[in-house]
Design a protein around this motif. Sequence first.
Motif, PDB file in Angstrom:
ATOM      1  N   ASP A 202      47.094  32.721  32.793  1.00  0.00           N
ATOM      2  CA  ASP A 202      46.078  32.205  31.871  1.00  0.00           C
ATOM      3  C   ASP A 202      46.687  31.721  30.558  1.00  0.00           C
ATOM      4  N   LYS A 222      48.128  30.663  40.549  1.00  0.00           N
ATOM      5  CA  LYS A 222      46.721  30.538  40.129  1.00  0.00           C
ATOM      6  C   LYS A 222      46.198  29.122  40.302  1.00  0.00           C
ATOM      7  N   ARG A 223      46.943  28.118  39.836  1.00  0.00           N
ATOM      8  CA  ARG A 223      46.563  26.727  40.061  1.00  0.00           C
ATOM      9  C   ARG A 223      47.815  25.935  40.398  1.00  0.00           C
ATOM     10  N   GLU A 368      50.763  35.777  47.909  1.00  0.00           N
ATOM     11  CA  GLU A 368      49.594  35.616  47.049  1.00  0.00           C
ATOM     12  C   GLU A 368      48.363  36.280  47.666  1.00  0.00           C
ATOM     13  N   LYS A 372      46.211  39.475  45.996  1.00  0.00           N
ATOM     14  CA  LYS A 372      44.766  39.478  45.776  1.00  0.00           C
ATOM     15  C   LYS A 372      44.106  40.642  46.500  1.00  0.00           C
TER      16      LYS A 372
END
Length: 380
Positions: A202, A222-223, A368, A372
Motif C-alpha cells: 500500500d 497486490k497489483r 500468493e 492469502k
Amino acid sequence: MKFIHISDLHIGKRVNEFSMIEDQKYILNRILEIADGEQAQGVLIAGDIYDKPVPSAEAVQLFDWFLTELAERSKKVFIVSGNHDSAERIAFGAQLMSGRGVYVSPVYDGSAAKITLHDEYGDLNVYLLPFIKPAHVRHALEHERDIQRLESCQDAVKLAVERMGTDSSMRNILVAHQFVTGAGRCDSETVAVGGLDQVEADIFDAFDYAALGHIHSPQSIKRDTVRYCGTPLKYSFSEAEQEKSVTIVELKEKGSIDQYTVPLLPLHDMRKIRGTYLEVTAKSFYQDMDAEDYVQITLTDEEDVPDGLLKLRVIYPNLMQLLYDNSRTRQSRQIDAVQDIEQKSEMELFGEFYELQNNQPMSAEQAEFLKKLADNIFKY
C-alpha cells in the motif's frame, strides 16, 4: 514512454565458487539487444548492481561497459543502490553521469531524487529511492521531532515516500529496493530475521508503476504494477525451474499502462539432476542435455561414490553441487530440521515441504494463494 525494468544484477557474484562474470556479460548484452528491439526510452535498474559493497575491478568494468552502451544508444538510465551495494560508491559521479542521461540515487539524506521526463502525454516523474533501513532515515532526519521512534522498515519507507510529495494527478514511477510483504523468496537472497525488512504494498499506491528490486523471482505484489522483475540470471538451484525475463512497461496517458515480459536465455542454464550414479552417467541419460549447463546432481546410491565429483565433471564440466539422498542423509536432515525449524516462518516451512514433495519450488501465484489462505486462517 517505454521502460525496461531490471534489477539484482549481482555483478561479480560467484555461485558455488563458479564465477558468473562471463554469464553476466552475456546476459547484459542480451538486455541491450532487447532495449534496441523494444525501442525503449529508459532502463530502470532497481538495486543490487554488485554482489558486494566493494566490488571487484572486473565487476566495475562490466557495469561501466553496460552503462556506456546504454548511453551511446541514448537510453535514459535510472539506478538505485540495493542492500548488497555501497550507496556511496554507487552514487559516485552521479552529477557527471546525469549529463549523459544516467541518473543515480544519492545516499539517502531525507529526500529522494526526482527526474521529470516529457513525452506526447505530458510530464512523467521518476523517483529514485535507494535501499533504506530505519537507521538510514533516523540519521538523515536526526533533528526532526519523534524521528527516533522509527523502528521498522515499514515506518522508514512510508515516511520516505510521504516526503516525496507525489502529485497523484501526474504519471509517477518509483524505483526502489525493498522487500514487500507477500513476495516469494529464493535461496540466493539475504533474509532478515523475523521479517523486520518487510513493507506493505500500500505504501506505493501513489505510483503508477513501482519498479522493485531485492526479490529474485519475477512477480507482482497486490497489483500488476507493483513489480519485481527478478534477477536476469539464476543464482541458486531453487530458481532452476524459473524462466528469467526483463519486464517491459509502457506508460501512455495517465491510467494507461502496458506491461509484459521478454524471456532471457542464459549462456548456461541451471538444472537439477537426480538418479543413481549409473543412471546419470549413462549416455542415453545425458546425450540430449547441454553438457555445459550448471548442474546440481543428487545421487540416490546408498554408498558414496569415491571421487564422485571429479568423475561426474568429466561428463558435466559445470557440476556445481553433488548431493546424496539416501537413508543416511535423510536421517541427518531430520536432525538439522529440528534445530532450525523455530527460526523459520510458516510460509518458509510450507515452501520447503512443497519443494520436497514436488521437486520444485512453488510458483509466485501459488505462494500468493498460500499467503492469502494463511492470512484468513490466522485472523481467527
